[in-house]
Motif scaffolding. Structure first.
Motif, short mmCIF file in Angstrom:
data_model
loop_
_atom_site.label_atom_id
_atom_site.label_comp_id
_atom_site.label_asym_id
_atom_site.label_seq_id
_atom_site.Cartn_x
_atom_site.Cartn_y
_atom_site.Cartn_z
N GLU A 106 42.93 24.39 -24.24
CA GLU A 106 42.02 24.44 -23.87
C GLU A 106 41.13 24.10 -23.96
OE1 GLU A 106 41.14 29.42 -22.97
OE2 GLU A 106 42.05 29.31 -24.29
N VAL A 107 40.06 24.36 -22.68
CA VAL A 107 38.83 23.77 -22.01
C VAL A 107 38.35 25.23 -21.95
CG1 VAL A 107 36.98 22.28 -21.46
CG2 VAL A 107 39.29 21.48 -22.27
N LYS A 108 37.17 25.53 -21.87
CA LYS A 108 36.98 26.91 -21.27
C LYS A 108 34.84 26.38 -21.28
CE LYS A 108 36.11 32.05 -20.33
NZ LYS A 108 36.10 33.23 -20.95
N LEU A 109 33.69 26.17 -19.70
CA LEU A 109 32.86 26.10 -20.32
C LEU A 109 32.06 26.65 -18.41
CD1 LEU A 109 31.99 23.18 -18.35
CD2 LEU A 109 33.72 22.19 -19.98
N ARG A 110 30.81 26.38 -19.51
CA ARG A 110 29.88 27.32 -17.80
C ARG A 110 28.94 25.55 -17.88
NH1 ARG A 110 24.44 29.33 -18.71
NH2 ARG A 110 23.56 30.09 -16.86
N ALA A 111 28.23 24.74 -16.53
CA ALA A 111 27.54 23.62 -16.85
C ALA A 111 26.74 24.76 -15.24
CB ALA A 111 28.25 22.54 -16.38
N ILE A 112 25.08 23.70 -15.60
CA ILE A 112 24.35 23.90 -15.22
C ILE A 112 23.86 22.60 -14.69
CG2 ILE A 112 21.46 24.32 -14.78
CD1 ILE A 112 23.76 26.84 -15.29
N ALA A 113 23.54 22.46 -13.18
CA ALA A 113 23.03 20.95 -12.89
C ALA A 113 21.99 21.04 -12.05
CB ALA A 113 24.40 20.85 -11.41
N ARG A 114 21.15 20.47 -12.27
CA ARG A 114 19.92 20.34 -11.96
C ARG A 114 19.58 18.47 -10.91
NH1 ARG A 114 18.05 21.76 -17.69
NH2 ARG A 114 18.73 23.91 -17.57
N LYS A 115 18.54 19.27 -9.88
CA LYS A 115 17.65 18.11 -9.19
C LYS A 115 16.73 17.11 -10.73
CE LYS A 115 14.28 16.58 -5.99
NZ LYS A 115 13.63 17.53 -5.01
N GLY A 116 17.30 15.54 -9.60
CA GLY A 116 16.31 15.43 -11.70
C GLY A 116 16.29 13.03 -10.54
N ILE A 117 16.14 11.94 -11.02
CA ILE A 117 16.29 10.69 -10.57
C ILE A 117 16.14 9.82 -11.41
CG2 ILE A 117 13.87 11.31 -9.07
CD1 ILE A 117 12.35 9.95 -10.72
N GLY A 118 17.70 8.65 -11.23
CA GLY A 118 17.45 8.09 -12.05
C GLY A 118 16.55 7.31 -12.70
N LYS A 119 15.08 7.52 -13.27
CA LYS A 119 13.86 7.08 -14.10
C LYS A 119 14.40 7.91 -14.73
CE LYS A 119 10.11 5.91 -12.42
NZ LYS A 119 8.58 6.40 -11.78
N ASP A 120 14.30 9.04 -15.28
CA ASP A 120 14.83 9.85 -15.97
C ASP A 120 16.67 10.33 -16.94
OD1 ASP A 120 12.63 11.07 -15.72
OD2 ASP A 120 13.16 12.48 -14.24
N HIS A 121 17.08 9.05 -15.79
CA HIS A 121 18.92 9.32 -16.85
C HIS A 121 19.68 8.72 -15.58
CE1 HIS A 121 22.49 9.77 -18.66
NE2 HIS A 121 22.23 10.16 -19.98
N ALA A 122 20.30 7.75 -16.16
CA ALA A 122 21.42 7.26 -14.82
C ALA A 122 22.36 8.35 -13.96
CB ALA A 122 21.96 5.72 -15.71
N LYS A 123 22.73 9.20 -14.44
CA LYS A 123 23.69 9.80 -13.81
C LYS A 123 22.98 10.34 -12.87
CE LYS A 123 21.75 14.52 -16.51
NZ LYS A 123 22.03 15.07 -17.60
N TRP A 124 21.50 10.64 -12.59
CA TRP A 124 21.07 10.73 -11.52
C TRP A 124 21.08 10.16 -10.47
CZ3 TRP A 124 18.42 14.10 -15.51
CH2 TRP A 124 18.58 14.81 -15.45
N SER A 125 20.92 8.06 -10.88
CA SER A 125 21.25 7.02 -9.64
C SER A 125 22.14 7.83 -8.37
CB SER A 125 21.10 5.98 -10.46
OG SER A 125 20.92 4.98 -9.35
N PRO A 126 22.08 7.68 -7.02
CA PRO A 126 22.83 7.00 -6.18
C PRO A 126 23.19 6.18 -6.15
CG PRO A 126 20.37 7.51 -5.40
CD PRO A 126 20.22 7.12 -6.90
N ALA A 127 22.97 4.97 -6.47
CA ALA A 127 23.31 4.10 -6.26
C ALA A 127 24.08 3.63 -6.97
CB ALA A 127 21.94 2.74 -6.04
N ALA A 128 25.27 2.55 -6.46
CA ALA A 128 26.53 1.92 -7.99
C ALA A 128 25.65 0.44 -8.34
CB ALA A 128 27.83 1.91 -7.32
N THR A 129 25.39 0.09 -7.00
CA THR A 129 24.30 -1.36 -6.74
C THR A 129 23.57 -1.44 -5.47
OG1 THR A 129 24.83 -4.02 -6.91
CG2 THR A 129 26.27 -2.79 -5.38
N VAL A 130 23.02 -2.09 -6.02
CA VAL A 130 21.04 -2.51 -4.77
C VAL A 130 20.96 -4.52 -4.62
CG1 VAL A 130 19.56 -1.61 -3.42
CG2 VAL A 130 20.85 0.22 -4.77
N THR A 131 21.16 -4.83 -4.75
CA THR A 131 20.77 -6.13 -4.39
C THR A 131 20.18 -6.97 -3.07
OG1 THR A 131 23.05 -6.95 -3.47
CG2 THR A 131 22.54 -6.78 -5.76
N PHE A 132 19.26 -7.88 -2.64
CA PHE A 132 18.98 -7.88 -1.74
C PHE A 132 19.00 -9.90 -1.96
CE2 PHE A 132 14.62 -7.91 -4.12
CZ PHE A 132 14.17 -8.43 -3.23
#
Length: 311
Positions: free
Chosen positions: A154-180
């Motif tokens: 069994e797994v039972k949990l509570r999670a809180i999602a917050r606003k952030g940017i990729g500079k703080d942690h990669a989980k907040w990065s909206p881009a998988a890849t950006v190249t030019f």
């Protein structure tokens, strides 16, 4: 002024041209898209029950990396700046609450996926990959596997999602890849090309690792069919020199024209990622301009200018 022209656009993919600017702006836009555009991601996990084979930290880490739909991220507050909860990061203005309860009651292995997460806000939910997964394996409904359970676990949990940017942690990065890449400009010396035999032309065309050139079956002339397929490998230039025909082709990179390729995680649409990145880049440039004006005022008024700012 820089100009943007969209070539191809899907929810999670964009290909566009950026013209009339230089590499510094192009790279700044790329970096902002990767690390400065905010999204929403799980940042706090409270586990009540976990009898699976994965430890609590492992599950918490996997939850944090699940992309969440983040259309309202720009209007949300950062938890550290939220005055409604005094920076606690657990109010409707700066966070979204998730719950997960899963029990395996039969002999078959049960997959617990992101689809099992229950959100307190219907606009912030795990990204649905069902359409992209349909061509591969639709058995999991497009959800991202969090953990696998056997009978009695069994797994039972509570999670809180917050606003952030990729500079703080990669989980907040909206881009998988950006190249030019610089847009290539290719000119073939027709006089030198006509001095080659058909076999030599074929040999020269085939020296390119990518399909940039082609021989017209009627006129037997070498044509540029896809200039953007050129990867700046210089193979055709080396081949021309080896054939005793230096200057057969001239390839230059346009210093003010760039071709961008953007792939997102699905947290926000590719079009919105570009618009948000441009808006954030404008804000950063305005901040630089303001700081320059402040320094100029200090130089002009000396200690009086600094005193007026509280310095």
């Amino acid at each position: 002024m820089p100009r943007v022209k969209i070539r191809e656009l899907r929810d999670d993919y964009a290909r566009f041209e950026l013209r009339d600017t230089d590499a510094s702006i192009a790279n700044a836009l790329r970096r902002v898209m990767i690390a400065e555009v905010p999204t929403i991601a799980i940042d706090l996990v409270e586990i009540e029950v976990n009898s699976s084979v994965l430890n609590d930290e492992f599950i918490a880490h996997r939850l944090g990396l699940i992309p969440l739909t983040s259309d309202r991220a720009m209007s949300m507050r950062f938890s550290r700046d939220c005055d409604a909860c005094d920076g606690d990061g657990q109010c409707e203005f700066c966070s979204v609450e998730f719950h997960l309860m899963a029990v395996c009651r039969n002999d078959e292995t049960q997959d617990v996926t992101s689809s099992d997460l229950i959100s307190s806000d219907h606009t912030v939910v795990p990204v649905d990959y069902s359409e992209s997964a349909a061509s591969i394996d639709a058995s999991d409904g497009g959800g991202i596997t969090i953990v696998k359970l056997r009978k009695g676990q069994e797994v039972k949990l509570r999670a809180i999602a917050r606003k952030g940017i990729g500079k703080d942690h990669a989980k907040w990065s909206p881009a998988a890849t950006v190249t030019f890449m610089y847009e290539p400009e290719i000119h073939i010396n027709e006089d030198l090309m006509e001095s080659l035999t058909l076999e030599e032309k074929k040999e020269w065309v085939e020296s390119s690792p990518t399909p940039v050139f082609e021989i017209d079956q009627v006129t037997q002339q070498v044509m540029v069919v896809d200039a953007e397929a050129y990867t700046y490998d210089d193979e055709v230039i080396k081949k021309a020199e080896a054939m005793g025909k230096p200057g057969l082709v001239e390839i230059n990179a346009k210093q003010d024209s760039f071709i961008f390729t953007v792939e997102t995680t699905g947290a926000i649409k590719a079009s919105q990622l570009l618009l948000n990145a441009i808006e954030i880049l404008k804000q950063k440039l305005d901040a630089v301009r303001l700081s320059e004006d402040t320094v100029e005022a200090d130089d002009q008024f000396g200690e009086l200018g600094a005193h007026m700012r509280g310095g």
